[in-house]
Design a protein around this motif. Sequence first.
Motif, PDB file in Angstrom:
ATOM      1  N   VAL A 185      20.287  -7.761   7.716  1.00  0.00           N
ATOM      2  CA  VAL A 185      18.984  -8.123   8.298  1.00  0.00           C
ATOM      3  C   VAL A 185      17.887  -7.220   7.737  1.00  0.00           C
ATOM      4  O   VAL A 185      16.807  -7.694   7.345  1.00  0.00           O
ATOM      5  N   MET A 186      18.188  -5.913   7.664  1.00  0.00           N
ATOM      6  CA  MET A 186      17.187  -4.938   7.238  1.00  0.00           C
ATOM      7  C   MET A 186      16.841  -5.017   5.762  1.00  0.00           C
ATOM      8  O   MET A 186      15.671  -4.923   5.386  1.00  0.00           O
ATOM      9  N   ILE A 187      17.859  -5.167   4.902  1.00  0.00           N
ATOM     10  CA  ILE A 187      17.584  -5.015   3.467  1.00  0.00           C
ATOM     11  C   ILE A 187      17.687  -6.324   2.674  1.00  0.00           C
ATOM     12  O   ILE A 187      17.445  -6.315   1.473  1.00  0.00           O
ATOM     13  N   ILE A 188      18.023  -7.433   3.362  1.00  0.00           N
ATOM     14  CA  ILE A 188      18.026  -8.728   2.664  1.00  0.00           C
ATOM     15  C   ILE A 188      17.099  -9.723   3.361  1.00  0.00           C
ATOM     16  O   ILE A 188      16.115 -10.180   2.781  1.00  0.00           O
ATOM     17  N   PHE A 189      17.391 -10.061   4.608  1.00  0.00           N
ATOM     18  CA  PHE A 189      16.637 -11.122   5.283  1.00  0.00           C
ATOM     19  C   PHE A 189      15.165 -10.752   5.515  1.00  0.00           C
ATOM     20  O   PHE A 189      14.268 -11.543   5.209  1.00  0.00           O
ATOM     21  N   LEU A 190      14.904  -9.558   6.056  1.00  0.00           N
ATOM     22  CA  LEU A 190      13.514  -9.169   6.318  1.00  0.00           C
ATOM     23  C   LEU A 190      12.706  -9.009   5.027  1.00  0.00           C
ATOM     24  O   LEU A 190      11.568  -9.503   4.956  1.00  0.00           O
ATOM     25  N   GLY A 195       4.288  -9.260  11.679  1.00  0.00           N
ATOM     26  CA  GLY A 195       3.780  -9.104  13.036  1.00  0.00           C
ATOM     27  C   GLY A 195       4.713  -8.329  13.954  1.00  0.00           C
ATOM     28  O   GLY A 195       5.691  -7.712  13.515  1.00  0.00           O
ATOM     29  N   LYS A 196       4.408  -8.386  15.244  1.00  0.00           N
ATOM     30  CA  LYS A 196       5.158  -7.629  16.239  1.00  0.00           C
ATOM     31  C   LYS A 196       6.611  -8.087  16.333  1.00  0.00           C
ATOM     32  O   LYS A 196       7.526  -7.277  16.492  1.00  0.00           O
ATOM     33  N   LYS A 197       6.849  -9.394  16.230  1.00  0.00           N
ATOM     34  CA  LYS A 197       8.227  -9.913  16.304  1.00  0.00           C
ATOM     35  C   LYS A 197       9.073  -9.355  15.162  1.00  0.00           C
ATOM     36  O   LYS A 197      10.232  -8.992  15.354  1.00  0.00           O
ATOM     37  N   GLY A 198       8.487  -9.315  13.970  1.00  0.00           N
ATOM     38  CA  GLY A 198       9.203  -8.747  12.830  1.00  0.00           C
ATOM     39  C   GLY A 198       9.535  -7.286  13.039  1.00  0.00           C
ATOM     40  O   GLY A 198      10.641  -6.831  12.683  1.00  0.00           O
ATOM     41  N   GLN A 199       8.593  -6.540  13.640  1.00  0.00           N
ATOM     42  CA  GLN A 199       8.841  -5.124  13.922  1.00  0.00           C
ATOM     43  C   GLN A 199       9.971  -4.938  14.936  1.00  0.00           C
ATOM     44  O   GLN A 199      10.789  -4.026  14.801  1.00  0.00           O
ATOM     45  N   ILE A 200      10.004  -5.816  15.938  1.00  0.00           N
ATOM     46  CA  ILE A 200      11.070  -5.737  16.951  1.00  0.00           C
ATOM     47  C   ILE A 200      12.432  -6.003  16.312  1.00  0.00           C
ATOM     48  O   ILE A 200      13.408  -5.290  16.572  1.00  0.00           O
ATOM     49  N   ILE A 201      12.500  -7.029  15.449  1.00  0.00           N
ATOM     50  CA  ILE A 201      13.762  -7.348  14.762  1.00  0.00           C
ATOM     51  C   ILE A 201      14.175  -6.188  13.860  1.00  0.00           C
ATOM     52  O   ILE A 201      15.347  -5.779  13.838  1.00  0.00           O
ATOM     53  N   GLN A 202      13.199  -5.633  13.128  1.00  0.00           N
ATOM     54  CA  GLN A 202      13.488  -4.507  12.228  1.00  0.00           C
ATOM     55  C   GLN A 202      13.970  -3.285  13.011  1.00  0.00           C
ATOM     56  O   GLN A 202      14.946  -2.627  12.636  1.00  0.00           O
ATOM     57  N   GLY A 203      13.305  -2.997  14.142  1.00  0.00           N
ATOM     58  CA  GLY A 203      13.698  -1.856  14.972  1.00  0.00           C
ATOM     59  C   GLY A 203      15.071  -2.037  15.588  1.00  0.00           C
ATOM     60  O   GLY A 203      15.883  -1.098  15.615  1.00  0.00           O
ATOM     61  N   ALA A 204      15.365  -3.260  16.066  1.00  0.00           N
ATOM     62  CA  ALA A 204      16.671  -3.530  16.668  1.00  0.00           C
ATOM     63  C   ALA A 204      17.782  -3.432  15.630  1.00  0.00           C
ATOM     64  O   ALA A 204      18.865  -2.897  15.902  1.00  0.00           O
ATOM     65  N   GLY A 225       0.827  -1.211   0.000  1.00  0.00           N
ATOM     66  CA  GLY A 225       0.000   0.000   0.000  1.00  0.00           C
ATOM     67  C   GLY A 225       0.850   1.245   0.000  1.00  0.00           C
ATOM     68  O   GLY A 225       1.687   1.427   0.894  1.00  0.00           O
ATOM     69  N   VAL A 226       0.656   2.086  -1.010  1.00  0.00           N
ATOM     70  CA  VAL A 226       1.433   3.319  -1.123  1.00  0.00           C
ATOM     71  C   VAL A 226       1.144   4.214   0.072  1.00  0.00           C
ATOM     72  O   VAL A 226      -0.020   4.468   0.407  1.00  0.00           O
ATOM     73  N   GLY A 227       2.199   4.682   0.719  1.00  0.00           N
ATOM     74  CA  GLY A 227       2.031   5.560   1.877  1.00  0.00           C
ATOM     75  C   GLY A 227       2.457   4.922   3.183  1.00  0.00           C
ATOM     76  O   GLY A 227       2.710   5.614   4.162  1.00  0.00           O
ATOM     77  N   ASP A 228       2.551   3.586   3.214  1.00  0.00           N
ATOM     78  CA  ASP A 228       2.979   2.902   4.437  1.00  0.00           C
ATOM     79  C   ASP A 228       4.489   3.051   4.620  1.00  0.00           C
ATOM     80  O   ASP A 228       5.252   3.007   3.655  1.00  0.00           O
ATOM     81  N   ASN A 229       4.924   3.207   5.880  1.00  0.00           N
ATOM     82  CA  ASN A 229       6.363   3.228   6.150  1.00  0.00           C
ATOM     83  C   ASN A 229       6.860   1.805   6.405  1.00  0.00           C
ATOM     84  O   ASN A 229       6.071   0.865   6.487  1.00  0.00           O
ATOM     85  N   VAL A 230       8.168   1.665   6.510  1.00  0.00           N
ATOM     86  CA  VAL A 230       8.773   0.334   6.643  1.00  0.00           C
ATOM     87  C   VAL A 230       8.265  -0.381   7.895  1.00  0.00           C
ATOM     88  O   VAL A 230       7.990  -1.591   7.870  1.00  0.00           O
ATOM     89  N   HIS A 231       8.115   0.359   8.986  1.00  0.00           N
ATOM     90  CA  HIS A 231       7.691  -0.237  10.256  1.00  0.00           C
ATOM     91  C   HIS A 231       6.289  -0.837  10.135  1.00  0.00           C
ATOM     92  O   HIS A 231       6.048  -1.974  10.581  1.00  0.00           O
TER      93      HIS A 231
END
Length: 391
Positions: free
Chosen positions: A342-347, A72-81, A58-64
Amino acid sequence: MLGSIAIVAGTAIGAGMLALPLATAALGIIPALLLLVVIWGVSAYTSLLMLEINLRSGVGDNVHSITGKLLGKKGQIIQGAAFLSLLFALTAAYLTGGSSLLVLKAQNMFDITLNNQVAVVAFTLVLGGFAGLGVAWVDKVSRLLFSLMILLLIVVVLFLLPEVSLSQLASDAMTDSLSHSWMAAIPVVFTSFGFHVCIATLVRYLDGDAVSLRKVLMIGSTIPLACYIFWLLVTLGTVGGNDVNQLNGSLPALVTALQDIANTPWISKCISLFADLALVTSFLGVTLSLYDFVAELTRAKPTLLGRLQTWLLTFMPPLLCALYLPEGFVAVLGFAAVPLVVMIIFLPIAMALRQRPLQLEGYQVAGGSLGLVVAGILGAVIIAAQMVVAL
């Protein structure tokens, strides 16, 4: 589109360029250029993969929010860390590099022998203060400094290109362990192509136009590749791979060696100023992002006390790293490759695997499942290389 291309190229080009000759000198020019092209290919592919995910989410959504939708929440925690670790590592690297250049400047201009730890603190207080002033100030300052940096890069490259020696390029650096040289070079080169953080913003800016966005990412990522190729040619082709390798990762020593090759006062000043601006522009952009991210995490109040607390949380960890790893510019840049993978390949691979079975309409990067597998393997190789170097 021109502005968007400039954003992609500008996000990639910065202090990481200064580390490229130091990290790749032991390989020799042909393997170094080959590594640049391979890493560029990985970075271009993953940028298009992230474009696919952004457009379909969806256009307009940020990465988080996109990560939350798909992982889900676990993915957000990994992305934030990973994001926080990346910004801390880059800030620490720029503090070590910037302070070492400050020591060199104090010696050359004022004949003052500046203590490295004093230089680190001074660099942090003076330039780190801009992060607390907000995005408007940093935006104005960064635009001016980045434009000047690109102009100086062109001047320096054009002046040094005639000085390039084919014999210097043809001779490989003398190194005891070629495999270790590859392991040390791979993470640093990968970090130098980290422009992916701006993709979600560009998707909104260009209203989700897939054709235009694909062109922007391909052209915008190719410009840094061209700059890096010319930069390696003029550094390794003038100073020599063996001599650069013997600098032991010292940024001031590389700047001094290039100034000696130039042997012209105004070009020497251009080289010095280019190195300064490459570090400063990267430092301002990264620390502003880190400051805002920390403020959002801690929900700091926009008061003087709240901003001071955010500033201390932003700069104390990288400051301590810079104080106790004074020669860690190239090493810490290499470490930054781990959270970047982690940020630009695995996730993105994990998000694509969740998203593609839904058979949503819209842009999909070429390569199918094989592309995801190859990207994942190369990501694992980059992390493994950094682990080998660290051990």
